[in-house]
Design an enzyme around this catalytic site. Structure first.
Site, PDB file in Angstrom:
ATOM      1  N   VAL A 109      29.465  26.032  47.190  1.00  0.00           N
ATOM      2  CA  VAL A 109      30.663  25.948  46.357  1.00  0.00           C
ATOM      3  C   VAL A 109      31.960  26.053  47.156  1.00  0.00           C
ATOM      4  CG1 VAL A 109      29.452  26.863  44.347  1.00  0.00           C
ATOM      5  CG2 VAL A 109      30.718  28.434  45.843  1.00  0.00           C
ATOM      6  N   ASN A 136      29.582  32.697  39.723  1.00  0.00           N
ATOM      7  CA  ASN A 136      28.983  33.945  40.184  1.00  0.00           C
ATOM      8  C   ASN A 136      28.779  33.996  41.689  1.00  0.00           C
ATOM      9  OD1 ASN A 136      27.161  36.441  39.895  1.00  0.00           O
ATOM     10  ND2 ASN A 136      25.734  34.940  40.738  1.00  0.00           N
ATOM     11  N   SER A 163      34.833  41.866  40.296  1.00  0.00           N
ATOM     12  CA  SER A 163      34.162  43.097  40.704  1.00  0.00           C
ATOM     13  C   SER A 163      35.048  44.278  40.357  1.00  0.00           C
ATOM     14  CB  SER A 163      33.890  43.089  42.208  1.00  0.00           C
ATOM     15  OG  SER A 163      33.491  44.367  42.675  1.00  0.00           O
ATOM     16  N   TYR A 206      36.990  41.571  50.576  1.00  0.00           N
ATOM     17  CA  TYR A 206      36.202  41.450  49.345  1.00  0.00           C
ATOM     18  C   TYR A 206      37.026  41.840  48.115  1.00  0.00           C
ATOM     19  CZ  TYR A 206      32.384  42.127  45.997  1.00  0.00           C
ATOM     20  OH  TYR A 206      31.562  42.052  44.898  1.00  0.00           O
ATOM     21  N   SER A 251      39.809  39.369  47.389  1.00  0.00           N
ATOM     22  CA  SER A 251      39.294  38.118  46.819  1.00  0.00           C
ATOM     23  C   SER A 251      38.987  38.287  45.338  1.00  0.00           C
ATOM     24  CB  SER A 251      38.033  37.663  47.572  1.00  0.00           C
ATOM     25  OG  SER A 251      36.906  38.465  47.275  1.00  0.00           O
ATOM     26  N   LYS A 252      38.436  39.424  44.968  1.00  0.00           N
ATOM     27  CA  LYS A 252      38.071  39.646  43.577  1.00  0.00           C
ATOM     28  C   LYS A 252      39.298  39.911  42.698  1.00  0.00           C
ATOM     29  CE  LYS A 252      33.627  39.144  44.039  1.00  0.00           C
ATOM     30  NZ  LYS A 252      32.926  38.004  43.405  1.00  0.00           N
TER      31      LYS A 252
END
Length: 250
Positions: A57, A83, A134, A147, A150-151
């Site tokens: 993706v 996801n 998240s 991380y 990004s979320k």
């Protein structure tokens, strides 16, 4: 009634696979997308209402091909569950640009690319976008500069999608899982880490992949037909409580 089609990325394992199985239980067919072809072949075995699609993706050309392949196989797309994600953790001072991009290209770019490519199909069905962020996008934590960022961006992207796509009947929502009892988590979480999470979570336990899937499938269904632009933390109360005080519990 025409059978509905869900496209689920990162479907070869974990929350993606649990979501696939629940969609099928609810009468949907599922396009299972993952870049790990071997694992995807194992996951799809025995799932008669699902078809595998091996694509990455984070690569624009592959996303375009993937949407065309799914439309060719099923004829429609009613829901997209973004996801697919990577969890590459490390201290902020040790996070170089390569690590930053490795996380962003899947966790954020992938959500953007798949959503953009799916918009024409979702217009046709007045369908749903469901992005997986998240708890780390809602609250800061150690080792998660790439991380968590990004979320957090995925959360904002979801709100933008809801604001701009609502006029076409497309709904966009976001689910933020807290600690989930996946095979990977249990392999890397020491007992000390597990105990610390339990102490900080009001429900005093990890969630299950199935529990997260239940929220995802609900938000993609007609039962949530007037719900859009929402960020749902499926986290046992972790975010709402902040720092827990287990010593004060009865």
């Amino acid at each position: 009634m025409t059978q509905k089609i869900a496209l689920v990325t990162g479907a070869a394992r974990g929350i993606g696979l649990a979501t696939t199985k629940l969609f099928i239980e609810e009468g949907w067919q599922v396009a299972m997308v993952d870049r790990d072809g071997d694992e995807l072949a194992i996951a799809v075995d025995g799932l008669d209402e699902a078809k595998p699609f091996v694509y990455d993706v984070s690569i624009p050309e592959q996303v375009t091909e993937m949407i065309a392949a799914v439309k060719g196989a099923f004829g429609r797309i009613d829901a997209v569950v973004n996801n697919a994600g990577v969890a590459d953790f490390g201290p902020i001072e040790e996070t170089d640009f390569a690590r930053w991009r490795r996380v962003m290209e899947t966790n954020l770019d992938g959500v953007f690319l798949v959503s953009q490519a799916a918009i024409p199909s979702l217009k046709e069905t007045k369908g749903a976008l469901l992005n997986i962020a998240s708890i780390s996008g809602l609250r800061a934590s150690t080792l998660r500069v790439a991380y968590g960022t990004s979320k957090a961006a995925v959360i904002q992207l979801t709100k933008q999608q809801a604001a701009e796509l609502g006029e076409y009947g497309i709904r966009a929502n976001c689910v933020c899982p807290g600690p989930v009892r996946t095979k990977l988590a249990m392999a890397v979480h020491s007992q000390e880490i597990i105990d610390a999470y339990h102490d900080a979570i009001p429900l005093n336990r990890y969630g299950s992949e199935r529990e997260i899937a239940e929220v995802i499938v609900f938000l993609c269904s007609e039962r949530a037909s007037y719900v859009t632009g929402q960020v749902v933390a499926s986290d046992g109360g972790f975010d709402s409580t902040g720092v827990g005080l287990p010593a004060l519990r009865t």
